[in-house]
Design an enzyme around this catalytic site. Structure first.
Site, PDB file in Angstrom:
ATOM      1  N   CYS A   2      40.884  35.012  50.779  1.00 36.04           N
ATOM      2  CA  CYS A   2      41.270  34.073  51.825  1.00 36.04           C
ATOM      3  C   CYS A   2      40.191  33.001  51.957  1.00 36.04           C
ATOM      4  O   CYS A   2      38.998  33.284  51.822  1.00 36.04           O
ATOM      5  CB  CYS A   2      41.459  34.706  53.210  1.00 36.04           C
ATOM      6  N   ARG A  29      40.714  31.174  46.428  1.00 40.69           N
ATOM      7  CA  ARG A  29      40.416  32.418  47.141  1.00 40.69           C
ATOM      8  C   ARG A  29      41.692  33.156  47.563  1.00 40.69           C
ATOM      9  O   ARG A  29      41.629  34.282  48.060  1.00 40.69           O
ATOM     10  CB  ARG A  29      39.567  32.134  48.381  1.00 40.69           C
ATOM     11  N   TRP A  72      45.259  35.486  51.063  1.00 42.82           N
ATOM     12  CA  TRP A  72      45.523  36.507  50.056  1.00 42.82           C
ATOM     13  C   TRP A  72      45.839  37.758  50.869  1.00 42.82           C
ATOM     14  O   TRP A  72      44.962  38.302  51.535  1.00 42.82           O
ATOM     15  CB  TRP A  72      44.309  36.719  49.151  1.00 42.82           C
ATOM     16  N   ASN A  98      38.937  35.709  57.480  1.00 42.90           N
ATOM     17  CA  ASN A  98      38.821  36.223  56.115  1.00 42.90           C
ATOM     18  C   ASN A  98      38.104  37.558  56.196  1.00 42.90           C
ATOM     19  O   ASN A  98      37.004  37.623  56.752  1.00 42.90           O
ATOM     20  CB  ASN A  98      38.024  35.239  55.244  1.00 42.90           C
ATOM     21  N   GLY A  99      38.732  38.606  55.653  1.00 45.22           N
ATOM     22  CA  GLY A  99      38.099  39.927  55.690  1.00 45.22           C
ATOM     23  C   GLY A  99      39.117  40.963  56.115  1.00 45.22           C
ATOM     24  O   GLY A  99      40.326  40.711  56.089  1.00 45.22           O
ATOM     25  N   GLU A 462      38.176  42.430  27.374  1.00 46.42           N
ATOM     26  CA  GLU A 462      38.319  41.117  28.000  1.00 46.42           C
ATOM     27  C   GLU A 462      39.634  40.443  27.563  1.00 46.42           C
ATOM     28  O   GLU A 462      40.371  39.895  28.386  1.00 46.42           O
ATOM     29  CB  GLU A 462      37.106  40.248  27.630  1.00 46.42           C
ATOM     30  N   LYS A 466      43.036  39.487  29.881  1.00 48.31           N
ATOM     31  CA  LYS A 466      43.656  38.159  29.997  1.00 48.31           C
ATOM     32  C   LYS A 466      45.164  38.229  29.716  1.00 48.31           C
ATOM     33  O   LYS A 466      45.936  37.544  30.365  1.00 48.31           O
ATOM     34  CB  LYS A 466      42.988  37.160  29.035  1.00 48.31           C
ATOM     35  N   GLU A 469      46.489  39.575  33.041  1.00 45.50           N
ATOM     36  CA  GLU A 469      46.453  38.737  34.251  1.00 45.50           C
ATOM     37  C   GLU A 469      47.177  37.406  34.096  1.00 45.50           C
ATOM     38  O   GLU A 469      47.776  36.920  35.046  1.00 45.50           O
ATOM     39  CB  GLU A 469      45.025  38.551  34.793  1.00 45.50           C
ATOM     40  N   HIS A 485      42.271  59.340  18.767  1.00 51.31           N
ATOM     41  CA  HIS A 485      42.237  60.484  19.686  1.00 51.31           C
ATOM     42  C   HIS A 485      43.386  60.452  20.684  1.00 51.31           C
ATOM     43  O   HIS A 485      43.303  61.085  21.735  1.00 51.31           O
ATOM     44  CB  HIS A 485      40.881  60.534  20.405  1.00 51.31           C
ATOM     45  N   LYS A 575      40.716  34.287  42.891  1.00 46.88           N
ATOM     46  CA  LYS A 575      39.531  34.164  42.032  1.00 46.88           C
ATOM     47  C   LYS A 575      38.364  34.950  42.604  1.00 46.88           C
ATOM     48  O   LYS A 575      37.560  35.513  41.874  1.00 46.88           O
ATOM     49  CB  LYS A 575      39.147  32.697  41.883  1.00 46.88           C
TER      50      LYS A 575
HETATM   51  C1  AGP Z   1      38.675  37.176  35.558  1.00 49.88           C
HETATM   52  O1  AGP Z   1      39.573  36.536  34.707  1.00 49.88           O
HETATM   53  C2  AGP Z   1      39.265  37.888  36.664  1.00 49.88           C
HETATM   54  N1  AGP Z   1      40.077  37.046  37.461  1.00 49.88           N
HETATM   55  C3  AGP Z   1      38.423  38.885  37.438  1.00 49.88           C
HETATM   56  O2  AGP Z   1      38.399  40.030  36.660  1.00 49.88           O
HETATM   57  C4  AGP Z   1      36.969  38.523  37.834  1.00 49.88           C
HETATM   58  O3  AGP Z   1      36.188  38.434  36.680  1.00 49.88           O
HETATM   59  C5  AGP Z   1      36.416  39.599  38.780  1.00 49.88           C
HETATM   60  O4  AGP Z   1      37.164  39.605  39.951  1.00 49.88           O
HETATM   61  C6  AGP Z   1      34.954  39.410  39.088  1.00 49.88           C
HETATM   62  O5  AGP Z   1      34.702  38.216  39.761  1.00 49.88           O
HETATM   63  P1  AGP Z   1      33.242  37.643  39.891  1.00 49.88           P
HETATM   64  O6  AGP Z   1      32.743  37.344  38.546  1.00 49.88           O
HETATM   65  O7  AGP Z   1      33.395  36.418  40.742  1.00 49.88           O
HETATM   66  O8  AGP Z   1      32.406  38.697  40.580  1.00 49.88           O
END
Ligand code: AGP
Length: 580
Positions: A2, A29, A72, A98-99, A462, A466, A469, A485, A575
């Site tokens: 948020c 956010r 959010w 926010n929180g 990684e 992607k 997400e 395994h 984000k």
């Molecule tokens: C990255 O593509 C993601 N959206 C997510 O995993 C992100 O890396 C994670 O939330 C950590 O965020 P930060 O690096 O701001 O701590």
């Protein structure tokens, strides 16, 4: 998550051009819904991105005080009613938050017994009713804030406004909050980026602090109502052009910025960041235990660092922040290295606080300057990636890995970082068209497997992250050796398997052959000419991780283009994950 904004101004400001513009800069956010309310009670809420609320607002609408919120969702679905701001029954007290208010149910039950009626499913709605009740009992707002700080459990950055009064009350515990000092106005925000085009002067809130902001002055207080002296910080912000330029999405713009962004970082190692790097190395040398903590993509970058340092005989562990307590207990002999793009991820902030209390030294590797994690650190290296607008981390990830390589270089690892920007540029230029073709095929798949080993293992994770997400495709990034395994049972005709094979790694070649023999459609990323579908420049295994990561990011981007999904703002994500 948020984003919250509050503005108190001497002269009227444009609601669209200032209040909502600042809010838009916090959209990363959370973007489930947004809303605002002005001092005269004019309010609006809308589901979806901030552009929806912007389209409802007349260009000529102005105000001298107002608050706004980008949500959010945590408590309560994504509905107009659950969107902030929330208010008391007589609509004279307005709140954005926010929180998470952990004991909201207890507080709500007490208020319900007193006859208060709730219309939302949110935890936040408790706040305006709580203040309404306190005011009716004869308290003034400051006394009510002090009671709130005693009673409320959880995390919060709250802005409170009374109808008809040009005063904002701001309360903070754990969730970030900062006051920007602009020419004729004060701007309260979740981070400095919200107002970095208006001012570079800011004051950060500490936990359990509150402030009273009027058009011409601000005052900060501790939880007992004692005035606190605050320092004005003059911040610098690494600016990129904040528009998409000619690109369709921020994601591709940010991927393509990497040659410049990585060069800026590498140049800083010998100049503005040299002393900080030396300090970090001193801390690393003088501690018994080094632990990286991070989440998501930042965890993958940390894992590269940890593996690389272990190769050098400097033993480190790397733990996902939300699971730290399952693996270690911080103590004074531990150096905690927190890695975070935003510097605000609550899972990390929580552990850094615990580590500090236990006497551990704190180092951090962050992108956002003056973020909570940076401000808690004994030393903090900045990755200088500039604002990353796309929710998915790309350029910040590459720069995090480059910081890991620089740390290793200073500890004896032989590598020349100066070539990296050029090789990033080649990686993209040589492979982009091929990636578009491959992505076309991947877009129709239900599952994708990505295999790696050693420093390419974090990249496998990684790349898989992607695909999940951005493209909503189930993907698994795994250690190639683990395949046999169990997971190999899922390999059948046509299942795509991306194999990361640097320098003819024999184990990786075998793993790739094993899945091929079972009908998998393998896509090999290699750095040896003729040895794969995708070839990146010649390099060692550590550097290969960078280029393989970029290829994976490009693939997930182009799959997203084929699928026509919301690439920069994937569903359910934000984000900055500032809740636990
Ligand atoms: C990255 O593509 C993601 N959206 C997510 O995993 C992100 O890396 C994670 O939330 C950590 O965020 P930060 O690096 O701001 O701590």
């Amino acid at each position: 998550m948020c984003g919250i904004i509050g503005i108190v101004s001497i002269t009227p400001f444009s609601v669209k051009g200032t209040l909502l513009k600042c809010l838009k800069r916090l959209e990363y956010r959370g973007y489930d819904s947004s809303g605002f309310v002005l001092v005269d009670g004019t309010a609006s809420k809308a589901i979806g991105e901030i552009s929806s609320i912007m389209s409802q607002v007349n260009d000529s609408l102005t105000s001298t005080t107002g608050i706004a919120h980008s949500r959010w969702a945590t408590h309560g679905g994504v509905t107009d009613t659950n969107a902030h701001p929330h208010f008391n029954t007589s609509k004279t007290l307005f709140v954005v938050h926010n929180g998470i208010l952990e004991n909201f149910q207890d507080m709500k039950d007490k208020l319900v017994k007193k006859g208060y009626k709730f219309i939302t499913q949110t935890d936040t709605e408790v706040i305006p009713h709580y203040f309404d009740d306190k005011l009716k009992q004869g308290n003034d707002i400051t006394k009510a804030i002090q009671s709130f700080l005693k009673e409320a459990k959880g995390t919060f950055a709250i802005l409170l406004m009374q109808k008809g009064s040009n005063i904002l009350y701001a309360i903070k515990r754990d969730s970030p909050l900062v006051l920007g000092l602009a020419k004729d106005k004060f701007i309260l925000a979740s981070d400095i980026y919200a107002f970095s085009d208006e001012t570079n002067k800011a004051i950060f809130f500490e936990d359990n602090e509150y402030a009273i902001i009027t058009p011409d002055k601000y005052e900060f207080y501790d939880k007992n109502g004692k005035k606190t002296e605050k320092k004005i910080i003059e911040f610098e912000w690494t600016r990129e052009d904040e528009t998409k330029e000619h690109y369709k999405h921020y994601m591709i713009k940010e991927i393509k910025e990497q040659p410049q962004v990585s060069l800026r970082l590498i140049n800083s190692f010998e100049t503005i960041q040299n002393d900080k790097l030396n300090k970090l190395l001193e801390l690393m040398k003088n501690t018994k235990r080094i632990v990286f903590i991070a989440c998501g993509t930042s965890y993958h970058a940390s894992l590269v660092g940890s593996i690389l340092l272990n190769h050098l005989g400097i033993y480190t562990s790397c733990i996902i922040a939300s699971e730290v307590e399952s693996f270690i207990k911080f103590d004074k002999d531990t150096l905690c290295i927190a890695v975070s793009q935003s510097g605000e991820t609550m899972d990390i902030v929580t552990e850094v606080k615990k580590a500090k209390q236990a006497g551990s030294k704190i180092a951090s590797i962050v992108n956002v300057p003056y973020s909570t994690i940076q401000r808690m650190s004994d030393v903090s290296i900045e990755i200088l990636a500039g604002q990353e607008v796309c929710v998915a981390a790309t350029k910040s990830f590459t720069n995090q890995v480059i910081v890991m390589l620089e740390l290793a270089r200073r500890l004896g690892y032989k590598i020349n970082l100066k070539h990296i920007p050029k090789k990033i540029q080649q990686t993209i230029a040589i492979n982009e068209d091929k990636i578009k073709v491959i992505s076309n095929e991947l877009a129709s798949k239900r599952d994708i497997f990505v295999l790696g080993k050693g420093m390419s293992y974090p990249m496998a994770r990684e790349i898989a992250l992607k695909f999940k997400e951005i493209d909503y495709i189930h993907a698994e990034g795994m250690m190639a050796g683990e395949l046999k395994h169990g997971t190999i049972a899922l390999i059948e005709e046509g299942v795509p398997v991306i194999s990361l094979i640097p320098n003819n790694n024999e184990d990786m070649i075998s793993a790739s052959k094993e899945v091929e023999a079972r009908g998998a459609h393998t896509i090999v990323i290699s750095n040896i000419e003729g040895k794969g579908e995708i070839i990146v420049p010649k390099c060692d295994d550590a550097e290969f991780a960078i280029y393989a990561g970029i290829i994976g990011h490009l693939m997930s981007y182009y799959v997203g283009v084929v699928l026509g999904v919301s690439i920069d703002r994937p569903k359910n994500l934000a984000k900055c994950v500032s809740v636990r």
